[in-house]
Design a protein around this motif. Structure first.
Motif, PDB file in Angstrom:
ATOM      1  N   TRP A  59       0.853  -1.204   0.000  1.00 38.19           N
ATOM      2  CA  TRP A  59       0.000   0.000   0.000  1.00 38.19           C
ATOM      3  C   TRP A  59       0.873   1.231   0.000  1.00 38.19           C
ATOM      4  CZ3 TRP A  59      -4.790  -1.324  -0.965  1.00 38.19           C
ATOM      5  CH2 TRP A  59      -5.276  -2.559  -0.511  1.00 38.19           C
ATOM      6  N   HIS A  60       0.550   2.173  -0.867  1.00 42.70           N
ATOM      7  CA  HIS A  60       1.376   3.384  -0.916  1.00 42.70           C
ATOM      8  C   HIS A  60       0.583   4.556  -1.493  1.00 42.70           C
ATOM      9  CE1 HIS A  60       1.816   1.687  -4.993  1.00 42.70           C
ATOM     10  NE2 HIS A  60       2.018   2.940  -5.393  1.00 42.70           N
ATOM     11  N   ASP A  61       1.080   5.765  -1.223  1.00 38.64           N
ATOM     12  CA  ASP A  61       0.603   6.958  -1.919  1.00 38.64           C
ATOM     13  C   ASP A  61       1.779   7.566  -2.671  1.00 38.64           C
ATOM     14  OD1 ASP A  61       2.092   8.891  -0.338  1.00 38.64           O
ATOM     15  OD2 ASP A  61       0.590   8.663   1.245  1.00 38.64           O
ATOM     16  N   HIS A  62       1.496   8.657  -3.379  1.00 34.64           N
ATOM     17  CA  HIS A  62       2.499   9.267  -4.253  1.00 34.64           C
ATOM     18  C   HIS A  62       2.813  10.678  -3.811  1.00 34.64           C
ATOM     19  CE1 HIS A  62       0.007   6.234  -6.227  1.00 34.64           C
ATOM     20  NE2 HIS A  62       1.136   5.810  -6.769  1.00 34.64           N
ATOM     21  N   ASP A  63       2.629  10.929  -2.500  1.00 31.37           N
ATOM     22  CA  ASP A  63       2.905  12.221  -1.902  1.00 31.37           C
ATOM     23  C   ASP A  63       2.151  13.319  -2.663  1.00 31.37           C
ATOM     24  OD1 ASP A  63       3.994  13.724   0.130  1.00 31.37           O
ATOM     25  OD2 ASP A  63       5.861  14.118  -0.915  1.00 31.37           O
TER      26      ASP A  63
ATOM     27  N   GLY B  48      -5.278  11.256  -8.707  1.00 30.35           N
ATOM     28  CA  GLY B  48      -4.714  12.459  -8.124  1.00 30.35           C
ATOM     29  C   GLY B  48      -3.791  12.138  -6.961  1.00 30.35           C
ATOM     30  N   SER B  49      -3.256  13.193  -6.358  1.00 32.08           N
ATOM     31  CA  SER B  49      -2.308  13.001  -5.259  1.00 32.08           C
ATOM     32  C   SER B  49      -2.991  12.473  -4.002  1.00 32.08           C
ATOM     33  CB  SER B  49      -1.586  14.318  -4.960  1.00 32.08           C
ATOM     34  OG  SER B  49      -2.530  15.318  -4.627  1.00 32.08           O
TER      35      SER B  49
ATOM     36  N   TYR C 240      11.663   7.806  -4.106  1.00 33.13           N
ATOM     37  CA  TYR C 240      11.132   7.303  -5.370  1.00 33.13           C
ATOM     38  C   TYR C 240      12.055   6.249  -5.966  1.00 33.13           C
ATOM     39  CZ  TYR C 240      14.537   9.867  -8.236  1.00 33.13           C
ATOM     40  OH  TYR C 240      15.689  10.297  -8.827  1.00 33.13           O
ATOM     41  N   ALA C 241      13.337   6.273  -5.585  1.00 29.55           N
ATOM     42  CA  ALA C 241      14.299   5.327  -6.141  1.00 29.55           C
ATOM     43  C   ALA C 241      14.241   3.966  -5.458  1.00 29.55           C
ATOM     44  CB  ALA C 241      15.711   5.895  -6.047  1.00 29.55           C
ATOM     45  N   ASP C 242      13.514   3.877  -4.331  1.00 31.02           N
ATOM     46  CA  ASP C 242      13.393   2.597  -3.638  1.00 31.02           C
ATOM     47  C   ASP C 242      12.325   1.742  -4.298  1.00 31.02           C
ATOM     48  OD1 ASP C 242      15.258   3.407  -1.784  1.00 31.02           O
ATOM     49  OD2 ASP C 242      13.749   4.186  -0.388  1.00 31.02           O
ATOM     50  N   GLU C 243      12.518   0.438  -4.285  1.00 27.87           N
ATOM     51  CA  GLU C 243      11.506  -0.467  -4.803  1.00 27.87           C
ATOM     52  C   GLU C 243      10.390  -0.581  -3.771  1.00 27.87           C
ATOM     53  OE1 GLU C 243      12.752  -4.438  -5.504  1.00 27.87           O
ATOM     54  OE2 GLU C 243      10.780  -5.093  -6.207  1.00 27.87           O
ATOM     55  N   LEU C 244       9.173  -0.263  -4.184  1.00 23.67           N
ATOM     56  CA  LEU C 244       8.039  -0.417  -3.278  1.00 23.67           C
ATOM     57  C   LEU C 244       7.762  -1.898  -3.061  1.00 23.67           C
ATOM     58  CD1 LEU C 244       5.589   2.275  -4.654  1.00 23.67           C
ATOM     59  CD2 LEU C 244       6.864   2.370  -2.511  1.00 23.67           C
TER      60      LEU C 244
ATOM     61  N   ARG D 186       9.254  11.672  -3.149  1.00 22.92           N
ATOM     62  CA  ARG D 186       8.992  10.820  -1.992  1.00 22.92           C
ATOM     63  C   ARG D 186       7.652  10.121  -2.199  1.00 22.92           C
ATOM     64  NH1 ARG D 186      13.409  10.083   0.802  1.00 22.92           N
ATOM     65  NH2 ARG D 186      12.071   9.231   2.443  1.00 22.92           N
ATOM     66  N   LEU D 187       7.484   8.953  -1.606  1.00 23.91           N
ATOM     67  CA  LEU D 187       6.202   8.246  -1.588  1.00 23.91           C
ATOM     68  C   LEU D 187       5.896   7.833  -0.152  1.00 23.91           C
ATOM     69  CD1 LEU D 187       8.010   6.962  -4.229  1.00 23.91           C
ATOM     70  CD2 LEU D 187       5.694   6.197  -4.789  1.00 23.91           C
ATOM     71  N   GLY D 188       4.644   7.560   0.133  1.00 19.93           N
ATOM     72  CA  GLY D 188       4.258   7.052   1.438  1.00 19.93           C
ATOM     73  C   GLY D 188       3.971   5.569   1.342  1.00 19.93           C
ATOM     74  N   GLN D 189       4.650   4.765   2.168  1.00 19.97           N
ATOM     75  CA  GLN D 189       4.441   3.316   2.184  1.00 19.97           C
ATOM     76  C   GLN D 189       3.761   2.968   3.502  1.00 19.97           C
ATOM     77  OE1 GLN D 189       6.867   0.719   0.023  1.00 19.97           O
ATOM     78  NE2 GLN D 189       4.804  -0.098   0.147  1.00 19.97           N
TER      79      GLN D 189
END
Ligand code: FE2
Length: 192
Positions: free
Chosen positions: A95-99, A137-138, A182-186, A163-166
């Motif tokens: 589960w994640h968001d895209h900031d 959307g965001s 963003y460079a990390d693998e979700l 950045r993303l929210g995990q």
């Protein structure tokens, strides 16, 4: 409620590469007309739809792994970034968001499953097959998994991901958000 992982089917060793392009361009034609500003989600969807058909830029980057989700940066400027992602049924973003970014996804080959979490109800889940796309959307929070071992998708974000929210749940049911690069693998996080 638990944030239940989506069940995976058996892993197949059969991988179907996309067609090798006859020619290659440094800049996909659809990127030459970018407006030079942050794009709306509907514009991002149009962009990934067009780029999905312009295989020369990204098709040589297609590769599959059950160990790591294969992703390649196709394009990045001050207003938009574009990624090629390759999925097997072992691929799961968690589960994640895209900031602050809006986004869009076009499935080029295979099928993705997009899920959205719901408190107190079954999570919403839908299959997105090759030739389909969606945007968000965001404020969007989701989880993507591969439904086939040969899934290929093109993703665009604006402003570019930084950045993303995990998300994860602690054993006593508290939802937590971790900011990741963003460079990390979700991937799904272990509850801590
Ligand atoms: Fe996402």
């Amino acid at each position: 409620m638990t944030l239940t992982a989506i069940a995976h089917g058996p892993i197949s060793s059969e991988l179907i590469p996309v067609k090798t392009p006859a020619m290659r361009h440094d800049v996909p034609p659809c990127l030459e007309s970018l407006p030079g500003r942050v794009l709306e989600s509907t514009e991002l969807r149009d962009l990934v739809d067009r780029l999905a058909g312009e295989t020369a830029r990204w098709s040589e980057q297609v590769a599959f792994s059950d160990e790591h989700r294969h992703y390649v940066s196709v394009y990045r400027d001050a207003f938009v970034d574009i990624w090629l992602l390759c999925w097997t049924r072992a691929s799961d973003t968690g589960w994640h968001d895209h900031d602050v970014s809006s986004g869009a996804v076009a499935v080029v080959q295979g099928t993705l499953v997009e899920s959205n979490p719901r408190f107190g109800r079954r999570h919403r889940s839908r299959r997105v097959a090759a030739g389909s796309s969606f945007s968000f959307g965001s404020d969007h929070l989701h989880r993507l998994t591969g439904a086939t071992d040969d899934t290929v998708s093109v993703h665009a974000y604006s402003p570019p991901l930084w950045r993303l929210g995990q998300y994860t749940l602690t054993p006593d049911g508290v939802l937590r958000r971790m900011s990741v690069s963003y460079a990390d693998e979700l991937r799904p996080l272990e509850a801590g």
